[in-house]
Motif scaffolding. Sequence first.
Motif, PDB file in Angstrom:
ATOM      1  N   PHE A   1      -4.598  -6.363  -5.037  1.00 38.06           N
ATOM      2  CA  PHE A   1      -5.992  -5.947  -5.058  1.00 38.06           C
ATOM      3  C   PHE A   1      -6.388  -5.186  -3.798  1.00 38.06           C
ATOM      4  O   PHE A   1      -7.272  -4.329  -3.839  1.00 38.06           O
ATOM      5  CB  PHE A   1      -6.911  -7.145  -5.273  1.00 38.06           C
ATOM      6  CG  PHE A   1      -6.937  -7.626  -6.693  1.00 38.06           C
ATOM      7  CD1 PHE A   1      -7.083  -6.732  -7.746  1.00 38.06           C
ATOM      8  CD2 PHE A   1      -6.796  -8.964  -6.998  1.00 38.06           C
ATOM      9  CE1 PHE A   1      -7.103  -7.149  -9.066  1.00 38.06           C
ATOM     10  CE2 PHE A   1      -6.819  -9.404  -8.312  1.00 38.06           C
ATOM     11  CZ  PHE A   1      -6.971  -8.497  -9.346  1.00 38.06           C
ATOM     12  N   LEU A   2      -5.748  -5.481  -2.672  1.00 36.16           N
ATOM     13  CA  LEU A   2      -6.018  -4.733  -1.445  1.00 36.16           C
ATOM     14  C   LEU A   2      -5.562  -3.281  -1.603  1.00 36.16           C
ATOM     15  O   LEU A   2      -6.309  -2.346  -1.261  1.00 36.16           O
ATOM     16  CB  LEU A   2      -5.303  -5.373  -0.257  1.00 36.16           C
ATOM     17  CG  LEU A   2      -5.441  -4.633   1.091  1.00 36.16           C
ATOM     18  CD1 LEU A   2      -6.913  -4.551   1.492  1.00 36.16           C
ATOM     19  CD2 LEU A   2      -4.627  -5.331   2.163  1.00 36.16           C
TER      20      LEU A   2
ATOM     21  N   THR B   1      -5.113  -1.750  -4.445  1.00 37.20           N
ATOM     22  CA  THR B   1      -5.978  -1.194  -5.482  1.00 37.20           C
ATOM     23  C   THR B   1      -7.318  -0.745  -4.897  1.00 37.20           C
ATOM     24  O   THR B   1      -7.787   0.371  -5.174  1.00 37.20           O
ATOM     25  CB  THR B   1      -6.221  -2.226  -6.599  1.00 37.20           C
ATOM     26  OG1 THR B   1      -4.974  -2.583  -7.191  1.00 37.20           O
ATOM     27  CG2 THR B   1      -7.142  -1.669  -7.677  1.00 37.20           C
ATOM     28  N   PHE B   2      -7.918  -1.590  -4.085  1.00 40.81           N
ATOM     29  CA  PHE B   2      -9.218  -1.286  -3.494  1.00 40.81           C
ATOM     30  C   PHE B   2      -9.153  -0.048  -2.599  1.00 40.81           C
ATOM     31  O   PHE B   2     -10.006   0.839  -2.678  1.00 40.81           O
ATOM     32  CB  PHE B   2      -9.723  -2.482  -2.684  1.00 40.81           C
ATOM     33  CG  PHE B   2     -10.976  -2.191  -1.894  1.00 40.81           C
ATOM     34  CD1 PHE B   2     -12.208  -2.127  -2.536  1.00 40.81           C
ATOM     35  CD2 PHE B   2     -10.912  -1.959  -0.527  1.00 40.81           C
ATOM     36  CE1 PHE B   2     -13.368  -1.839  -1.812  1.00 40.81           C
ATOM     37  CE2 PHE B   2     -12.060  -1.669   0.201  1.00 40.81           C
ATOM     38  CZ  PHE B   2     -13.293  -1.603  -0.445  1.00 40.81           C
TER      39      PHE B   2
ATOM     40  N   ILE C   1      -8.678   3.159  -4.730  1.00 45.35           N
ATOM     41  CA  ILE C   1      -9.923   3.471  -5.445  1.00 45.35           C
ATOM     42  C   ILE C   1     -10.949   4.055  -4.487  1.00 45.35           C
ATOM     43  O   ILE C   1     -11.658   5.016  -4.818  1.00 45.35           O
ATOM     44  CB  ILE C   1     -10.495   2.214  -6.128  1.00 45.35           C
ATOM     45  CG1 ILE C   1      -9.616   1.791  -7.298  1.00 45.35           C
ATOM     46  CG2 ILE C   1     -11.921   2.468  -6.621  1.00 45.35           C
ATOM     47  CD1 ILE C   1     -10.040   0.484  -7.940  1.00 45.35           C
ATOM     48  N   LEU C   2     -11.034   3.498  -3.284  1.00 46.04           N
ATOM     49  CA  LEU C   2     -11.988   3.986  -2.285  1.00 46.04           C
ATOM     50  C   LEU C   2     -11.699   5.446  -1.931  1.00 46.04           C
ATOM     51  O   LEU C   2     -12.608   6.288  -1.931  1.00 46.04           O
ATOM     52  CB  LEU C   2     -11.908   3.118  -1.033  1.00 46.04           C
ATOM     53  CG  LEU C   2     -12.909   3.447   0.091  1.00 46.04           C
ATOM     54  CD1 LEU C   2     -14.339   3.222  -0.397  1.00 46.04           C
ATOM     55  CD2 LEU C   2     -12.624   2.588   1.323  1.00 46.04           C
TER      56      LEU C   2
ATOM     57  N   ALA D   1      -5.019   0.813  -9.606  1.00 46.97           N
ATOM     58  CA  ALA D   1      -6.025   1.618  -8.913  1.00 46.97           C
ATOM     59  C   ALA D   1      -6.291   2.922  -9.655  1.00 46.97           C
ATOM     60  O   ALA D   1      -7.456   3.337  -9.808  1.00 46.97           O
ATOM     61  CB  ALA D   1      -5.554   1.921  -7.491  1.00 46.97           C
TER      62      ALA D   1
END
Length: 214
Positions: free
Chosen positions: A5-6, A8-9, A12-13, A99
Motif C-alpha cells: 500500500f505504501l 501504491t500510495f 498514485i500520488l 497503483a
Amino acid sequence: MKKVFLITFLVILIDQISKFYVKTNFYLGEDVEVFSWFKIAFVENPGMAYGMEFGGVTGKIILTVLRIFLIAGIIYYINMYAKKISNSYFIIPVGLILAGAIGNVIDCIAYGAIFDKGTTWNDMFQGWAGYPGIAKADFTGYSGWLTGCVVDMLYFPLFELDWPSWIPIIGGQHYKFFQPVFNIADTAISIGGFALFIFRNKAFITDSGERIKF
C-alpha cells in the motif's frame, strides 16, 4: 501488506499530481518537447489503456464499473498472498499494478465531476469531442461521476519510417514508434506486470519456501 500500500500510495500520488498539472495547464492536444524522442502531449482517453476506446457513454460507465470490481479483486488476492509472501519480487510489482489500476479509475470516477471541461460524447457525430481552452478544477463538472476521461501525457516518438511499397497492406504507409500516449498509471501496470512475469519463479515463493501454485 503495508509495503504494497505504501508503493501504491506513492505511485498514485505521482500519477495524480502529473495529471492535475497537465489538465490545468495544457490545452487539449498541446505538446511540449522535452527531448527529440520524448514529449509531454496532453490527450484524453475515454476508454482503456494506451488510447484504446470502448463504446460510447454506456460503454464508458460499464468499463469504469468493471475496473472497480477488478481493483477489488486485485486487493483481495494481494491481501491473501501478502500474508505468505514478503519478497520484493512480489511486493513491488503488485504494488505497481494496483497503483496503476486505481490511478486510472480515479480519473474515470471523479474527473467528470471535478473539472469544468473535458472530452465528452457527441450524439450527433457518434464520437468523443474535445474542448477549447484550459480546464479548471472547480467542481462544476463536465460529465458527472463515472464518465470522466483518463488524462494521458507521456509520448515517446522514438523513431519513424516509411514502409517499403512492396510490403503487402502496410506498404507505403508512414509508421511512428511509439505512437500511443500514456500516463504514469499505465506505466506502473506495464512495468509491474512485466516484472511479475519475468521474476515469476522468485515472486511466488512464500516466506517458508513454498511455491504458490495457481
